[in-house]
Design an enzyme around this catalytic site. Structure first.
Site, PDB file in Angstrom:
ATOM      1  N   TYR A 145       0.833  -1.022  -0.201  1.00 15.88           N
ATOM      2  CA  TYR A 145       0.173   0.165   0.042  1.00 15.88           C
ATOM      3  C   TYR A 145       0.796   1.230   0.000  1.00 15.88           C
ATOM      4  CZ  TYR A 145      -3.231  -3.474   1.509  1.00 15.88           C
ATOM      5  OH  TYR A 145      -4.092  -4.633   1.693  1.00 15.88           O
ATOM      6  N   LYS A 188      22.355  -9.943  20.146  1.00 16.70           N
ATOM      7  CA  LYS A 188      21.109  -9.361  20.727  1.00 16.70           C
ATOM      8  C   LYS A 188      20.138 -10.269  20.886  1.00 16.70           C
ATOM      9  CE  LYS A 188      19.099  -5.655  22.111  1.00 16.70           C
ATOM     10  NZ  LYS A 188      19.515  -4.831  23.394  1.00 16.70           N
ATOM     11  N   ASP A 221      24.613  -3.914  22.247  1.00 14.73           N
ATOM     12  CA  ASP A 221      24.685  -2.431  23.023  1.00 14.73           C
ATOM     13  C   ASP A 221      25.942  -2.325  24.063  1.00 14.73           C
ATOM     14  OD1 ASP A 221      23.030  -4.459  24.360  1.00 14.73           O
ATOM     15  OD2 ASP A 221      21.621  -3.210  25.087  1.00 14.73           O
ATOM     16  N   ASP A 245      29.039  -3.943  10.762  1.00 17.83           N
ATOM     17  CA  ASP A 245      29.142  -2.819  10.023  1.00 17.83           C
ATOM     18  C   ASP A 245      29.018  -1.578  11.104  1.00 17.83           C
ATOM     19  OD1 ASP A 245      29.031  -0.803   7.902  1.00 17.83           O
ATOM     20  OD2 ASP A 245      26.913  -0.172   8.483  1.00 17.83           O
ATOM     21  N   ASP A 249      32.754   0.950  12.274  1.00 13.75           N
ATOM     22  CA  ASP A 249      33.081   2.358  12.110  1.00 13.75           C
ATOM     23  C   ASP A 249      33.633   2.909  13.618  1.00 13.75           C
ATOM     24  OD1 ASP A 249      32.049   2.794   9.510  1.00 13.75           O
ATOM     25  OD2 ASP A 249      31.229   4.652   9.832  1.00 13.75           O
TER      26      ASP A 249
HETATM   27  C1  IPM Z   1      30.181  -0.660   4.724  1.00 15.69           C
HETATM   28  C2  IPM Z   1      29.303   0.247   4.042  1.00 15.69           C
HETATM   29  C3  IPM Z   1      28.353  -0.768   3.450  1.00 15.69           C
HETATM   30  C4  IPM Z   1      27.793  -1.744   4.338  1.00 15.69           C
HETATM   31  C5  IPM Z   1      27.178   0.227   2.915  1.00 15.69           C
HETATM   32  C6  IPM Z   1      27.520   1.173   1.882  1.00 15.69           C
HETATM   33  C7  IPM Z   1      25.825  -0.543   2.337  1.00 15.69           C
HETATM   34  O1  IPM Z   1      28.839   0.857   5.186  1.00 15.69           O
HETATM   35  O2  IPM Z   1      31.219  -1.263   3.733  1.00 15.69           O
HETATM   36  O3  IPM Z   1      30.691  -0.598   5.856  1.00 15.69           O
HETATM   37  O4  IPM Z   1      26.878  -1.418   5.329  1.00 15.69           O
HETATM   38  O5  IPM Z   1      28.254  -2.979   4.439  1.00 15.69           O
HETATM   39 MN    MN Z   2      29.856   0.768   7.293  1.00 17.10          MN
END
Ligand code: IPM
Ligand code: MN
Ligand code: NAD
Length: 353
Positions: A145, A188, A221, A245, A249
């Protein structure tokens, strides 16, 4: 002698900028071994899409498969939807070539300031094993929808016993070879009882087969907190696609910059070419300025050398990078300096010689 043929997909934004420097440094490292690679540059990117209507040509996957490995920059552009770029090239590549191990090392180099207080060089030293072909990234779902008040979106995570088991096993094998022999499985299952319940079960099964590895299970977490509070406790970390992912970072920034985060997308059976890419994106905010840190790309090329059996060149590249960082004379703005992308590669090449 041409020892390997590498497909090069620079992609978007800073992708091509950092990848060209990774190629220069790799060439310099290989020269000492008396070998060379053939680099086959492929133009697949957002601008290629705008010209041709395709992000990768129909025979592109066959082309890629003819190479010994793939060196990838980054894909993603503010003016092209992610469904075209990320979902047309990057994520299908990981699945089509069954690159189920996404290895992302994080190491605090001497000479680099962690944003965390009082961290000694080498005190952060972890290997994240991220599941790379299923989990929360499975493209299973849809909209119902659309455009109405009843609009409904569903996306289903897919966790298979085989998928969990093979990433777990790869991580335990790596832990077994490291001095500390420690492993943390990220979960999790307190909230997602079905998918991460299976993940936990497989973790326990595989852990029993590695009595020499000291392992534990940690909620994601709490893990995010501990990556900041006490990152030194982590050795090998194994996580699902999405958790891996997000946590990487974090593992990259605590070692100084996302511009130092390398990654290897590996098919351990070698049925397909493995793919090597920095873990950062195309960084539209700094693209074209020549100031992106190329070290994540260079360290990814170093992982490629290891994978292709050029341990000597890989080690030489690693020590050259460690030296450049320790001397702290040439560094890009993300690490507090004024140097350019090319300056860093020049310094690494000088350190190699
Ligand atoms: C990474 C990136 C990718 C992921 C994105 C662009 C989909 O963030 O390679 O870490 O999440 O794998
Ligand atoms: Mn990433
Ligand atoms: P990003 O990693 O591109 O940038 C995040 C921040 O980190 C920005 O401030 C950027 O300037 C900085 N940064 C990243 N790499 C750097 C480097 N080498 N040197 C110095 N600073 C650096 O993440 P984003 O902004 O969320 O994503 C931008 C685009 O990239 C999006 O389209 C996203 O989907 C895509 N992306 C692609 C990949 C990939 O191809 N593997 C990975 C992540 C994001």
């Amino acid at each position: 002698m041409t020892a390997a043929t590498i497909a090069v997909v620079g992609g978007d934004g800073i992708g091509p900028e950092v990848i060209e420097q990774a190629i220069r440094v790799t060439d310099a490292a290989l020269k000492h071994e008396g070998i060379r690679f053939a680099w086959n540059r492929l133009p697949w990117s957002s601008s290629y899409y705008k010209q041709t209507g395709k992000i990768i040509p129909d025979d592109g996957w066959d082309t890629l498969q003819k190479h010994d490995a793939i060196l990838f920059g980054a894909i993603g552009s503010p003016d092209v939807p992610d469904t075209v770029t990320v979902h047309g090239l990057l994520l299908p590549m990981r699945r089509k070539f069954d690159l189920y191990v996404n290895l992302r090392p994080a190491y605090l180099f001497d000479g680099v300031q962690s944003p965390l207080r009082d961290k000694a060089p080498g005190s952060i030293d972890m290997l994240v094993y991220r599941e790379n072909t299923e989990g929360e990234y499975a493209p299973i779902g849809g909209r119902l929808y659309p455009g109405t008040p009843n609009e409904t979106a569903v996306q289903t995570s897919v966790f298979t016993r085989r998928g969990c088991e093979r990433i777990m096993r790869a991580a335990f094998e790596a832990a077994r070879k490291r001095p500390r022999k420690k492993l943390t499985s990220i979960t999790k299952s307190n909230a997602q009882v079905h998918t991460l319940g299976l993940w936990d079960e497989v973790y326990r099964d595989v852990a029993r087969q590695y009595p020499d590895v000291q392992s534990n299970s940690l909620l994601v977490d709490a893990a995010a907190m501990d990556f900041v509070r006490k990152p030194e406790v982590f050795d090998v970390v194994v996580a699902s696609n999405l958790f891996g992912d997000i946590l990487t970072d974090l593992s990259a920034i605590i070692t100084g910059s996302v511009g130092l985060g390398a990654s290897a997308n590996i098919n351990p059976e070698r049925a397909f070419p493995s793919m090597f890419e920095p873990l950062h994106g195309s960084a539209p905010d700094i693209a074209g300025k020549g100031i992106a840190n190329p070290l994540a790309a260079i360290l990814s090329a170093k992982l490629m050398l290891d994978h292709l059996g050029h341990a000597r060149s890989a080690a030489a590249m690693h020590s050259a990078i460690a030296r450049v960082l320790k001397e702290a004379k040439v560094r890009t703005p993300d690490l507090g300096g004024k140097a350019t992308t090319v300056d860093i590669a020049d310094a690494a090449i000088a350190a190699l010689a």
